[in-house]
Enzyme design. Structure first.
Site, mmCIF file in Angstrom:
data_model
loop_
_atom_site.group_PDB
_atom_site.id
_atom_site.type_symbol
_atom_site.label_atom_id
_atom_site.label_comp_id
_atom_site.label_asym_id
_atom_site.label_seq_id
_atom_site.Cartn_x
_atom_site.Cartn_y
_atom_site.Cartn_z
ATOM 1 N N ARG A 180 -15.750 -14.988 -8.474
ATOM 2 C CA ARG A 180 -15.201 -13.629 -8.602
ATOM 3 C C ARG A 180 -16.261 -12.589 -8.955
ATOM 4 O O ARG A 180 -16.291 -11.511 -8.356
ATOM 5 C CB ARG A 180 -14.053 -13.618 -9.612
ATOM 6 C CG ARG A 180 -12.734 -13.593 -8.890
ATOM 7 C CD ARG A 180 -11.503 -13.507 -9.753
ATOM 8 N NE ARG A 180 -11.589 -14.080 -11.077
ATOM 9 C CZ ARG A 180 -11.384 -13.394 -12.203
ATOM 10 N NH1 ARG A 180 -11.097 -12.116 -12.163
ATOM 11 N NH2 ARG A 180 -11.443 -13.996 -13.363
ATOM 12 N N ASN A 238 -5.951 2.235 -12.781
ATOM 13 C CA ASN A 238 -4.985 1.266 -12.246
ATOM 14 C C ASN A 238 -3.571 1.798 -12.464
ATOM 15 O O ASN A 238 -3.300 2.449 -13.478
ATOM 16 C CB ASN A 238 -5.144 -0.062 -12.997
ATOM 17 C CG ASN A 238 -4.152 -1.124 -12.544
ATOM 18 O OD1 ASN A 238 -3.974 -1.358 -11.349
ATOM 19 N ND2 ASN A 238 -3.494 -1.760 -13.499
ATOM 20 N N MET A 286 -4.323 -7.140 -6.778
ATOM 21 C CA MET A 286 -3.758 -8.239 -7.559
ATOM 22 C C MET A 286 -4.806 -9.164 -8.181
ATOM 23 O O MET A 286 -4.443 -10.136 -8.843
ATOM 24 C CB MET A 286 -2.780 -9.047 -6.706
ATOM 25 C CG MET A 286 -1.566 -8.243 -6.251
ATOM 26 S SD MET A 286 -0.737 -7.347 -7.599
ATOM 27 C CE MET A 286 0.012 -8.722 -8.463
ATOM 28 N N HIS A 295 0.358 0.674 -13.079
ATOM 29 C CA HIS A 295 1.082 -0.506 -13.559
ATOM 30 C C HIS A 295 2.550 -0.135 -13.792
ATOM 31 O O HIS A 295 2.833 0.906 -14.418
ATOM 32 C CB HIS A 295 0.440 -0.996 -14.864
ATOM 33 C CG HIS A 295 1.064 -2.235 -15.395
ATOM 34 N ND1 HIS A 295 0.824 -3.480 -14.839
ATOM 35 C CD2 HIS A 295 1.946 -2.438 -16.399
ATOM 36 C CE1 HIS A 295 1.522 -4.382 -15.500
ATOM 37 N NE2 HIS A 295 2.224 -3.776 -16.454
ATOM 38 N N VAL A 303 -6.326 -7.444 -19.807
ATOM 39 C CA VAL A 303 -5.496 -7.193 -18.622
ATOM 40 C C VAL A 303 -4.579 -6.007 -18.931
ATOM 41 O O VAL A 303 -3.764 -6.079 -19.863
ATOM 42 C CB VAL A 303 -4.643 -8.440 -18.264
ATOM 43 C CG1 VAL A 303 -3.733 -8.140 -17.087
ATOM 44 C CG2 VAL A 303 -5.543 -9.631 -17.967
ATOM 45 N N GLY A 334 0.778 -1.233 0.000
ATOM 46 C CA GLY A 334 0.000 0.000 0.000
ATOM 47 C C GLY A 334 0.808 1.280 0.000
ATOM 48 O O GLY A 334 0.332 2.317 0.462
ATOM 49 N N GLU A 342 5.957 6.222 -9.345
ATOM 50 C CA GLU A 342 4.590 5.786 -9.018
ATOM 51 C C GLU A 342 3.941 6.733 -8.025
ATOM 52 O O GLU A 342 2.776 7.123 -8.184
ATOM 53 C CB GLU A 342 4.616 4.378 -8.403
ATOM 54 C CG GLU A 342 4.953 3.286 -9.377
ATOM 55 C CD GLU A 342 4.613 1.912 -8.830
ATOM 56 O OE1 GLU A 342 4.378 1.031 -9.661
ATOM 57 O OE2 GLU A 342 4.578 1.714 -7.605
ATOM 58 N N LEU A 363 -10.523 -7.614 -12.115
ATOM 59 C CA LEU A 363 -11.909 -7.216 -11.849
ATOM 60 C C LEU A 363 -12.826 -7.672 -12.974
ATOM 61 O O LEU A 363 -12.426 -7.703 -14.147
ATOM 62 C CB LEU A 363 -12.000 -5.704 -11.690
ATOM 63 C CG LEU A 363 -11.437 -5.159 -10.382
ATOM 64 C CD1 LEU A 363 -11.495 -3.635 -10.385
ATOM 65 C CD2 LEU A 363 -12.189 -5.708 -9.183
#
Ligand code: GRF
Length: 208
Positions: free
Chosen positions: A66, A108, A91, A110, A147, A15, A177, A94
């Site tokens: 899921r 997201n 991880m 990446h 993905v 996190g 990031e 969705l």
């Protein structure tokens, strides 16, 4: 909805990207109002609790599958009036029951320059390929079954011609990031982000 952008974060790991949001945009342009994880032991949950942000765990074993889990996450996010969902090291992939409830409102982060090296172990993939330029992408997550395939929101590169190990690359990508994700949230918060009608893959950012 008036006021700061209400952000929900999904995270599975340490996190640090969530922390970057809590330390920058939270309480300013945006409010992190909900943090959920698929893992009860995610350090991200502790960071959220320390910041007084409501948390929840959606372990896969507690749901039939899921899509059912994702529907439950979407219900929870909606109950907190979340306007933007940020995947910060989440991880699990969705599925539609969440994504169709938040159209064009899921982003997201990446650790590669997409479309290169999507999926897991992006830095390892890049090193194995032998690239000299690495980077970070924040992109939208569309309900397209792919993905890391959604439209690119912001991206930043770094030349590391001598990098040989994932740790070495990560050391350079971390600060990127932690700047790029808050920047992306800020852009959404100030309503600066739209899609080019002629090419919906192209995200247009209105200058200040
Ligand atoms: C980051 O490298 C992010 O790009 C990837 O997962 C990692 C999460 O790190 N999607 P953290 O949990 O925010 O520290």
């Amino acid at each position: 909805m008036a006021g700061p952008l209400r952000v929900g974060v999904l995270a599975s790991g340490t996190g640090t990207n969530l922390q970057a949001l809590l330390d920058s945009v939270h309480g300013a342009e945006a409010l992190v109002v909900a943090v959920a994880s698929d893992r009860a032991d995610a350090v991200a949950l502790t960071r959220a609790r320390d910041a007084g942000v409501p948390t929840a765990v959606f372990a896969i074993g507690e749901h039939p599958d899921r899509p059912a889990r994702d529907g439950a996450i979407a219900d929870w996010l909606e109950s907190h009036d979340v306007e933007l969902v940020v995947l910060a090291g989440y991880m699990a992939l969705l599925t539609s029951p969440l994504l169709r409830r938040f159209p064009e409102r899921v982003i997201n982060i990446h650790p590669s320059l997409l479309p290169a090296f999507p999926g897991i172990r992006a830095i390892e993939q890049a090193l194995a390929y032998g690239v000299k330029v690495f980077g970070v992408t924040v992109h939208f997550v569309d309900d397209d079954g792919g993905v890391d395939t959604g439209p690119v929101l912001v991206q930043r590169a770094v030349e590391l011609p001598g990098a040989a190990t994932p740790d070495e690359v990560m050391e350079h990508l971390r600060p990127i990031e932690h700047a790029l994700l808050p920047q992306a949230v800020r852009l959404v918060a100030r309503g600066a982000v739209s899609r080019d009608p002629a090419n919906p893959r192209r995200i247009v950012i209105r200058p200040d």
